[in-house]
Design an enzyme around this catalytic site. Sequence first.
Site, PDB file in Angstrom:
ATOM      1  N   HIS A  82       0.850  -1.218  -0.108  1.00  0.00           N
ATOM      2  CA  HIS A  82      -0.022   0.132   0.087  1.00  0.00           C
ATOM      3  C   HIS A  82       0.953   1.245   0.210  1.00  0.00           C
ATOM      4  O   HIS A  82       1.885   1.206   0.900  1.00  0.00           O
ATOM      5  CB  HIS A  82      -0.938   0.064   1.137  1.00  0.00           C
ATOM      6  CG  HIS A  82      -1.833   1.223   1.352  1.00  0.00           C
ATOM      7  ND1 HIS A  82      -3.181   1.017   0.649  1.00  0.00           N
ATOM      8  CD2 HIS A  82      -1.737   2.440   1.803  1.00  0.00           C
ATOM      9  CE1 HIS A  82      -3.733   2.211   0.859  1.00  0.00           C
ATOM     10  NE2 HIS A  82      -2.778   2.993   1.648  1.00  0.00           N
ATOM     11  N   ASP A 161     -14.679   2.872   7.460  1.00  0.00           N
ATOM     12  CA  ASP A 161     -13.697   3.747   6.979  1.00  0.00           C
ATOM     13  C   ASP A 161     -14.102   4.490   5.690  1.00  0.00           C
ATOM     14  O   ASP A 161     -13.987   5.620   5.792  1.00  0.00           O
ATOM     15  CB  ASP A 161     -12.452   2.866   6.558  1.00  0.00           C
ATOM     16  CG  ASP A 161     -11.395   3.799   6.099  1.00  0.00           C
ATOM     17  OD1 ASP A 161     -10.801   4.590   6.478  1.00  0.00           O
ATOM     18  OD2 ASP A 161     -11.302   3.429   4.580  1.00  0.00           O
ATOM     19  N   ARG A 168     -14.048  12.848   6.643  1.00  0.00           N
ATOM     20  CA  ARG A 168     -12.838  13.772   6.930  1.00  0.00           C
ATOM     21  C   ARG A 168     -12.106  14.506   5.467  1.00  0.00           C
ATOM     22  O   ARG A 168     -11.755  15.653   5.965  1.00  0.00           O
ATOM     23  CB  ARG A 168     -11.555  12.721   7.062  1.00  0.00           C
ATOM     24  CG  ARG A 168     -11.879  12.039   8.291  1.00  0.00           C
ATOM     25  CD  ARG A 168     -10.589  10.606   8.649  1.00  0.00           C
ATOM     26  NE  ARG A 168      -9.383  11.137   8.442  1.00  0.00           N
ATOM     27  CZ  ARG A 168      -8.580  10.171   7.904  1.00  0.00           C
ATOM     28  NH1 ARG A 168      -8.747   8.844   7.655  1.00  0.00           N
ATOM     29  NH2 ARG A 168      -7.325  10.464   7.648  1.00  0.00           N
ATOM     30  N   SER A 183      -6.948   4.082   9.182  1.00  0.00           N
ATOM     31  CA  SER A 183      -7.819   3.839   7.975  1.00  0.00           C
ATOM     32  C   SER A 183      -6.919   2.922   7.070  1.00  0.00           C
ATOM     33  O   SER A 183      -7.609   2.051   6.371  1.00  0.00           O
ATOM     34  CB  SER A 183      -7.862   5.320   7.457  1.00  0.00           C
ATOM     35  OG  SER A 183      -8.277   5.307   5.775  1.00  0.00           O
ATOM     36  N   LYS A 187      -8.302  -1.423   6.423  1.00  0.00           N
ATOM     37  CA  LYS A 187      -8.488  -2.046   5.272  1.00  0.00           C
ATOM     38  C   LYS A 187      -7.438  -2.830   4.817  1.00  0.00           C
ATOM     39  O   LYS A 187      -7.643  -4.039   4.037  1.00  0.00           O
ATOM     40  CB  LYS A 187      -8.037  -0.691   3.996  1.00  0.00           C
ATOM     41  CG  LYS A 187      -9.344   0.284   3.958  1.00  0.00           C
ATOM     42  CD  LYS A 187      -9.149   1.007   2.822  1.00  0.00           C
ATOM     43  CE  LYS A 187      -8.287   2.284   2.755  1.00  0.00           C
ATOM     44  NZ  LYS A 187      -8.666   3.353   3.360  1.00  0.00           N
TER      45      LYS A 187
END
Length: 437
Positions: A82, A161, A168, A183, A187
Amino acid sequence: MDVIDLINRKRRHEELSREEISFLVEGYTAGQIPDYQMAAFLMAVCLNEMTDEETIALTFTMRDSGKIMDLSEVPGLKVDKHSTGGVGDKTTISLIPIVSAAGVPCAKLSGRGLGFTGGTIDKLECFPGFRTDLSDEEFVSQVKTIGAAISGQTGDLTPADRKIYALRDTTGTVESIPLIASSIMSKKLASGADRIVLDVKTGAGAFMKTKEDAEKLARTMTALGRLADRQVSCFITDMNEPLGNAVGNVYEVIEAVKMLSGEGPEDYRELVLSLAAEMIFLGGKAANIDEGRRMAQKAVSDGSALEQLCRIVSSQGSDEKYVRNPGLLKTAEKTAVFTAPEAGFIEGIQAELIGRAEEALGGGRATKEDIIDLSVGMMLLKKTGDPVQKGEPLMEIHYNNENKLETALELIRKAYAIGLADPGRKKVILMRPEDFV
Ligand code: URA
């Protein structure tokens, strides 16, 4: 429990219990707590941070708010990657074919671009017909048969999320280490991989503006992974200037394909090969990182990674001819050249402004609903540390609409800093997993 009491206590720097955090997150996801109360709570977190216990509670409640991906049918260790997001970050498109060609199964769920940062799912849709909406069954079955799949994250994974992130995004509460860490990790933990490689970006074009904050974010995410029995390896990488030379969906795809043919800019190659080495090692296919890197280089030099991208592209509904000949992909109709206003050395190219210029050309979305033009973008002809003469081309701008070009040019002019002293080349990798002791 009383929501106002919880907001007040967070505002007064008091620690909330696991039950209280779960109450807020579950209540908001179910529509029982309104946006304005959740926004007030998130702002209190941005200002006062969260304790480790609170961050853990937030992460696990968001992870458990939806489905958990089951990859148990896929044999072997599954390694996920990620990136915290940046400009010109097309890493996944080269990385997943390389790592899966080296024998590590890759089940990659990716997102779309928002604001000035791009997203892998938009980029992949440059391949005509490419499906980014695979069902869970199709996704797992493709990983089992060809070793890799890259698809969009479905709505039933971490719905908490999804809802909190959207809030947000519109309430100035994105830039908070506990909120970003929870967050991302909620995931990643719900995506089912055994091991996780994180690319934490830092610099003017990233959420984490300083290396210190990036390191804190990386350490928080590593600790969250450990608590969930997942090994997490972090890189901290530069996002002051865009990654590679291409910015804009189709141009980034072309650059990613070229990298698999052994070409491409040095910073991009270095990042992809370093991440790939780590993933191949974590996936148990290499005895150490050096061997992982040799395997990654071999997958590029013997063409197996390019073949793997061909398989992914045709298996997901497009045609491998676009990988073999990326010149067939649709690009913008017109090209303008931005030239150096003075002689000197490139001191910096502000990534965020270049990302905003791409957005202005029509290649990025301001809201999730916007339709984007995948064919526009830019090619950087010079990078930080390059000498330039007055009038020398710095960038090609590929566009379809003159008005949009004007807006983009204003941002591009501001993005470049040219000075008399040679600042040297920017290092792309600032910290590797072995630097975190
Ligand atoms: N990426 C995410 O998924 N979440 C954040 O909060 C920031 C970046």
